[in-house]
Design a protein around this motif. Sequence first.
Motif, PDB file in Angstrom:
ATOM      1  N   PHE A  39      35.542   4.471  30.244  1.00 44.32           N
ATOM      2  CA  PHE A  39      36.332   3.500  29.775  1.00 44.32           C
ATOM      3  C   PHE A  39      35.914   2.947  28.246  1.00 44.32           C
ATOM      4  CE2 PHE A  39      36.386  -1.326  29.112  1.00 44.32           C
ATOM      5  CZ  PHE A  39      37.832  -1.516  29.561  1.00 44.32           C
ATOM      6  N   TYR A  40      36.916   2.530  27.254  1.00 49.39           N
ATOM      7  CA  TYR A  40      36.430   1.949  26.193  1.00 49.39           C
ATOM      8  C   TYR A  40      36.857   0.452  25.902  1.00 49.39           C
ATOM      9  CZ  TYR A  40      35.729   7.141  25.334  1.00 49.39           C
ATOM     10  OH  TYR A  40      35.499   8.258  25.435  1.00 49.39           O
ATOM     11  N   LEU A  48      40.139   6.468  29.514  1.00 46.79           N
ATOM     12  CA  LEU A  48      40.436   7.736  29.130  1.00 46.79           C
ATOM     13  C   LEU A  48      40.461   8.787  30.352  1.00 46.79           C
ATOM     14  CD1 LEU A  48      41.154   9.969  27.010  1.00 46.79           C
ATOM     15  CD2 LEU A  48      38.564  10.088  26.647  1.00 46.79           C
ATOM     16  N   HIS A  49      41.477   9.215  31.077  1.00 48.12           N
ATOM     17  CA  HIS A  49      41.254   9.939  32.186  1.00 48.12           C
ATOM     18  C   HIS A  49      40.848  11.628  31.766  1.00 48.12           C
ATOM     19  CE1 HIS A  49      43.590   7.029  34.520  1.00 48.12           C
ATOM     20  NE2 HIS A  49      44.243   6.680  33.712  1.00 48.12           N
ATOM     21  N   PRO A  50      40.157  12.054  32.519  1.00 41.88           N
ATOM     22  CA  PRO A  50      39.572  13.063  32.557  1.00 41.88           C
ATOM     23  C   PRO A  50      40.657  14.506  32.249  1.00 41.88           C
ATOM     24  CG  PRO A  50      39.451  12.800  34.744  1.00 41.88           C
ATOM     25  CD  PRO A  50      40.161  11.414  34.265  1.00 41.88           C
ATOM     26  N   PHE A  87      34.675   4.491  18.209  1.00 41.96           N
ATOM     27  CA  PHE A  87      35.696   4.291  16.733  1.00 41.96           C
ATOM     28  C   PHE A  87      36.655   5.429  16.592  1.00 41.96           C
ATOM     29  CE2 PHE A  87      35.384   6.246  12.364  1.00 41.96           C
ATOM     30  CZ  PHE A  87      36.156   5.163  11.745  1.00 41.96           C
ATOM     31  N   ILE A  88      36.251   6.792  17.018  1.00 40.11           N
ATOM     32  CA  ILE A  88      36.874   7.742  17.103  1.00 40.11           C
ATOM     33  C   ILE A  88      38.157   7.869  17.913  1.00 40.11           C
ATOM     34  CG2 ILE A  88      37.237  10.342  17.201  1.00 40.11           C
ATOM     35  CD1 ILE A  88      35.971   9.699  14.567  1.00 40.11           C
ATOM     36  N   ILE A  89      37.904   7.402  19.000  1.00 44.61           N
ATOM     37  CA  ILE A  89      38.870   7.523  20.248  1.00 44.61           C
ATOM     38  C   ILE A  89      39.898   6.184  19.859  1.00 44.61           C
ATOM     39  CG2 ILE A  89      37.608   5.926  21.901  1.00 44.61           C
ATOM     40  CD1 ILE A  89      39.767   9.156  22.711  1.00 44.61           C
ATOM     41  N   HIS A 115      27.469   6.391  21.012  1.00 48.89           N
ATOM     42  CA  HIS A 115      28.580   5.989  21.744  1.00 48.89           C
ATOM     43  C   HIS A 115      29.598   4.958  21.096  1.00 48.89           C
ATOM     44  CE1 HIS A 115      25.615   6.427  25.642  1.00 48.89           C
ATOM     45  NE2 HIS A 115      26.465   7.394  25.296  1.00 48.89           N
ATOM     46  N   SER A 116      28.873   4.173  20.006  1.00 51.11           N
ATOM     47  CA  SER A 116      29.954   3.512  19.345  1.00 51.11           C
ATOM     48  C   SER A 116      30.764   4.209  18.115  1.00 51.11           C
ATOM     49  CB  SER A 116      29.052   2.609  18.547  1.00 51.11           C
ATOM     50  OG  SER A 116      29.684   1.694  17.503  1.00 51.11           O
ATOM     51  N   PHE A 117      30.243   5.608  17.872  1.00 51.33           N
ATOM     52  CA  PHE A 117      30.876   6.346  16.870  1.00 51.33           C
ATOM     53  C   PHE A 117      32.050   6.991  17.783  1.00 51.33           C
ATOM     54  CE2 PHE A 117      31.491  10.732  14.905  1.00 51.33           C
ATOM     55  CZ  PHE A 117      32.109  10.151  13.729  1.00 51.33           C
TER      56      PHE A 117
END
Length: 279
Positions: free
Chosen positions: A246-247, A229-231, A277-279, A272-274
């Motif tokens: 990074f995910y 995910l770029h800023p 999950f959203i992204i 972080h896990s949530f």
Amino acid sequence: MYPRKLNLKQLLSKNTHFLFGPRATGKTSLIETSLGDVKKFDLLDADVFEELMKRPKALSEKITSRDRWVVIDEIQKLPAILDEVQRMISEKKTRFLLTGSSARKLRSHGTNLLGGRAREAELFPLTSAEINDFELLKYLNYGGLPLVYQSSEPLEELKSYVRTYLAEEIKAEAFVRNYDRYVRFLEVMALTNAQEINYPSIASDSGVPVRTLEGYLEVLKDTLIGFELHPYQKTIKRKASTKSKFYFFDCGVSNFLAERYSLSENTSEIGHSFEQFII
């Protein structure tokens, strides 16, 4: 069996499509339930692979005018067959669904992904809208791979998946020279999942030179294990972030790699896990 939101018939009614997604996200099950007895070529089948590798033209010989749609599974195993696919799209107007768990081989062979004649779709792990018995805490711990989510032993399923996936997609394809170092890199990336990418820190913890990390990250993205995910920098109210995040593609996979086997509420790890999950 979980009903998926991705409508394959709707996709194929419009155009030929690549369907990319990590292994075990349910591509084969979705094809079987959505397209029925559609003609299918599975390139994991040694006999099918060998025949089409030797004679790509055999593909068109096996497809008749009654075959409105055709599926070729694991297309990255034989990128050369795309020349024949492109010819059939142009001359016979055949619609193809070309599935794969990696686009890396297609790109590395200079394949142009059919020169605009095909669109791309992706199949991710299960979403909350696809799970009738959805439990957020369970999902944040074990993720949304169908085999894992419905299992009474999700950790065992994750162990099997991670080992098989790494062996098949990384080691067997020889994407990296030092496999053991890459496994350590994966563990470190899992520990920093959903956080800003800090190259010097990752290099130090994983024993991988900074100059090598970018290539390793590209392997993760090309094999669909994760994404960057770029800023967002167009802001005037606060200082813009300059680092990407990074995910991993699935909460359960990243948790297992990081040896986080039971996340509790009100912790930074569950946060972080949530976010993942959203992204």
